[in-house]
Scaffold this motif. Structure first.
Motif, short mmCIF file in Angstrom:
data_model
loop_
_atom_site.label_atom_id
_atom_site.label_comp_id
_atom_site.label_asym_id
_atom_site.label_seq_id
_atom_site.Cartn_x
_atom_site.Cartn_y
_atom_site.Cartn_z
N ARG A 96 -7.20 5.33 5.39
CA ARG A 96 -6.06 5.02 5.53
C ARG A 96 -5.61 4.47 7.10
NH1 ARG A 96 -2.95 5.11 0.87
NH2 ARG A 96 -3.61 6.61 -0.72
N LEU A 151 -7.10 0.97 7.14
CA LEU A 151 -6.21 0.27 6.60
C LEU A 151 -5.02 0.10 7.69
CD1 LEU A 151 -4.97 -1.27 4.19
CD2 LEU A 151 -3.70 0.75 3.47
N THR A 194 -4.91 -7.14 -4.53
CA THR A 194 -5.85 -5.79 -5.22
C THR A 194 -6.75 -5.98 -6.09
OG1 THR A 194 -3.78 -5.54 -6.55
CG2 THR A 194 -3.97 -4.04 -4.74
N SER A 204 0.75 -1.40 0.09
CA SER A 204 -0.07 -0.13 0.03
C SER A 204 0.99 1.32 0.02
CB SER A 204 -1.06 -0.06 1.19
OG SER A 204 -0.09 -0.24 2.35
N CYS A 235 -5.39 -0.20 -1.05
CA CYS A 235 -5.01 -0.70 0.16
C CYS A 235 -4.06 -1.76 -0.10
CB CYS A 235 -6.41 -1.16 0.64
SG CYS A 235 -7.40 -0.18 1.45
N GLY A 236 -3.95 -2.18 -1.15
CA GLY A 236 -2.79 -3.28 -1.51
C GLY A 236 -3.52 -4.75 -1.24
N GLU A 272 0.80 4.06 -2.94
CA GLU A 272 0.60 5.69 -2.59
C GLU A 272 1.58 6.46 -3.36
OE1 GLU A 272 -0.51 8.50 1.15
OE2 GLU A 272 0.02 6.58 1.41
#
Length: 698
Positions: free
Chosen positions: A231, A234, A283, A34, A279-280, A38
């Motif tokens: 986030r 997350l 995916t 993640s 969010c990874g 980003e």
């Protein structure tokens, strides 16, 4: 009760699934985290990578091919784990495509498949007692089940039940609970767009004490306390529910948390698939699942055109049938909807039944925004979109805007019935293809011209030879009015080559001072009728782990001296042609080198079903494969190695006839298999050369 907008919602859901998969695939782990997502892509608001065409993905293979377990069985209203297991075995090329072949004891799907191959029946094939708890709780339980939710609108118990049965082939406990949860969420989304209601429906179908239910509730509680920043949630997931706590290659629990997080914080379709991607972890799986849910919930109007346009109503698969691997999304969602009506015991609308034709290409452009994978070769002058204002029949058509073109300028407007390796940036799951259109078939469409300026335009029907890349023009037509015109032509024979474009060459016909500007409309596009074509082996290529245009299961294949040579230890098979071919005659040749079972085939429906005829032990035979190989007819015949034998095999109704050296040798009657593909096969250790294949349907 089937919702009035059932078809449109299903269309949005299936589009949403494929958008999510395409968005998430480029940043699928393990290298992408993640933090890296980003860092390099920031706040994602669009696809992070362009694709010439997006190659096949396991997240769509499973939902499409495993649903066939329901349509393949006589009792359409019930389902057993072994029904789904049979679909796994029938539609999968062993070791290639469909899902991740990561090794026995590593990949859950690979492990379950090998269990099934060795006689472990479902659900033991996927149970924790067979494979261990960690293996059985990986993410695959929920990523292959979207279609089970789509066929049960607002029937969450039924959706969860069938999804859980399907998932049990390869998964257990939380792996199955994830399937039930996602399918129930999809089902509930047909009647509400409220994420809390949707998630609550999913929770109602799984054990309250399960870890899956715990992570869902934990995310809901965190969102209630911190509703603004996904986030933060997350980070909470990573700290308390991360991969370090749930081992294996790709555990379901962390990814379940991401699915719920992305829906709660996303609220709308676009933002939900974006958050799921950012969010990874897994995916493409997560964005695909929530894409289905939120696509159904929000409908087509919520799906951003910047996400929808690159999909262009098309997806490719990597199952055993090259024909079925070329999927037109509007056509497929009609098939899903018809199944949904059947499951609900409700008669499907007549218009829906008439608009779906198995084994034919038929595009009526009635679904909102539908383009059916039509393309243009020159987007500078021409652009495509759906029209809901002008139509020959119904309310929709394809609109091609041509913008100030002058004589000598042109663009092709075409449908793509066949793909090659050069059509893709990568190979992902190794898709293979057989054309959806063949010489001898009739192409038909209605066209109309609305010209804003200019004098007239010229359209030339054409097909493209995939080997030479040459366009074969079939006669120009001058258009200069707003009336609807029928264009109809027969696909010509290309001397053993395949066709990878069918459409119109659009040419401006006005001088530069009076440029052509306006719209061309296409409606009621179809490709149907009898086919008669030859596959010239010398014109084919080895690509995507097969010889074009065949799909291979097992064996080693190569082209040598004009023959398609195959060698195998147990079994090798090449399949091609329209999956729904019924009455048919195939002619070819067999040159046996070693081994005792060399066949030509027809009505092949996958790895488990088909008719075969050819050289068999000390003679010749006609055989049926229906999970087991059975001899239907046999006679002694003194064939010899290294001799090339011309052979012919036909199926007319229930009558099967085999000829060798131009003489009828065997015939029998069998009613089990009604349609399927054609090809060649070996059914024991050996080597054989197969010649050109001539195919004629009746």
């Amino acid at each position: 009760m089937i919702p009035e907008n059932y078809l449109e919602k299903t269309y949005a859901g299936f589009l949403g699934m494929n958008i999510g998969i395409r968005l998430g695939a480029p940043v699928e782990p393990t290298a992408w985290t993640s933090e890296r997502i980003e860092r390099f892509y920031g706040d994602i608001k669009d696809y992070v990578k362009p694709f010439k065409n997006f190659a096949a993905d396991d997240d769509v293979n499973g939902p499409v091919y495993f649903l066939r377990a329901l349509t393949d069985r006589e009792n359409k209203n019930s389902l057993t784990p072994q029904d789904v297991a049979n679909a796994w075995l029938n539609y999968t090329r062993e070791g290639v495509g469909m899902f991740w072949w990561g090794g026995y004891g590593v990949s859950t799907e690979h492990t379950a498949y090998l269990n099934l191959k060795r006689g472990v029946s479902a659900p033991l094939s996927g149970s924790a007692s067979t494979n261990g708890l960690v293996m059985s709780e990986q993410i695959g339980g929920q990523i292959f089940i979207d279609t089970w939710g789509l066929i049960f609108p607002d029937q969450i118990e039924k959706a969860a039940e069938f999804a859980s049965i399907a998932a049990s082939v390869s998964h257990d406990f939380n792996g199955k609970y994830g399937a039930a949860f996602i399918a129930a969420c999809i089902s509930k989304a047909y009647v509400t767009s409220d994420v809390l209601e949707i998630v609550s429906a999913g929770l109602s179908q799984i054990p309250k004490s399960s870890t899956y239910a715990e992570v869902v509730r934990a995310v809901m509680q965190f969102h209630e306390a911190h509703p603004e920043d996904f986030r933060l949630c997350l980070k909470f997931l990573q700290d308390h529910w991360g991969y370090d706590k749930y081992t294996g290659v790709c555990h379901i629990i962390p990814n379940a948390g991401v699915c719920v997080l992305s829906m709660l914080y996303g609220k709308t379709f676009n933002r939900t698939v974006e958050i799921a991607t950012m969010c990874g972890w897994d995916t493409d799986c997560n964005a695909g699942n929530v894409g289905t849910i939120m696509g159904v919930a929000g409908g087509l109007e919520q799906v951003g055109m910047h996400y929808r346009k690159p999909i262009n109503d098309s997806v490719v698969l990597s199952g055993i049938s090259g024909y079925l691997n070329i999927l037109d999304i509007p056509t497929y969602v009609k098939e899903i909807a018809i199944i949904g009506y059947e499951q609900s015991g409700v008669a499907a609308p007549k218009s829906l039944l008439e608009s779906y034709r198995a084994g034919e290409i038929y595009f009526d452009f009635e679904l909102s925004g539908a383009t059916h994978n039509f393309r243009v070769s020159n987007p500078t002058f021409c652009s495509i979109r759906h029209s809901d204002r002008i139509a020959y029949k119904g309310t929709g058509s394809l609109e091609i805007l041509f913008d100030r073109m002058s004589r000598g300028q042109s663009s092709k407007i075409y449908y793509k019935p066949f793909y090659r390796r050069f059509d893709f940036d990568d190979e992902r799951y190794m898709p293979v293809f057989s054309p959806t259109a063949y010489p001898g078939q009739i192409v038909s469409m209605m066209v109309s011209l609305k010209q804003f300026s200019g004098e007239s335009i010229i359209i030339n029907p054409y097909v493209r030879n995939t080997d030479t890349k040459a366009d074969v023009l079939l006669g120009g037509i001058v258009l200069k009015d707003e009336l609807w015109h029928e264009i109809q032509f027969v696909i010509p024979d290309l001397g053993g080559s395949m066709i990878d474009e069918i459409g119109l060459l659009f040419e401006a016909n006005s001088p530069a001072k009076n440029k052509d500007f306006g719209c061309l409309y296409i409606d009621e596009f179809s490709i149907s009728g009898k086919a008669h074509y030859t596959i010239d082996i010398s014109k084919q290529s080895a690509e995507l782990a097969s010889i074009t245009p065949f799909s291979h299961n097992h064996g080693a294949w190569q082209i040598e001296a004009g023959l398609m040579e195959a060698m195998c230890l147990e079994h090798a098979e090449a399949m091609t042609g329209n999956y729904y071919s019924k009455d048919i005659c195939v002619k070819g040749s067999i040159k046996p080198h070693t081994g005792q079972m060399h066949f030509i085939s027809l009505r092949v429906q996958g790895a488990l079903k088909g008719y075969y005829a050819g050289l068999y032990k000390e003679g010749i035979a006609i055989l049926r494969h229906n999970h087991e190989l059975e001899v239907l007819a046999y006679m002694d015949y003194a064939w010899e190695f290294e001799e090339q034998y011309p052979i012919e095999f036909s199926a007319i109704g229930d009558q099967l006839i085999f000829k060798i050296d131009g003489r009828e040798a065997l015939s029998c009657v069998d009613h089990v298999l009604k349609y399927g593909m054609v090809g060649y096969a070996l059914y024991e250790c050996g080597r054989c050369g197969f010649g050109n294949l001539e195919v004629e349907t009746f």
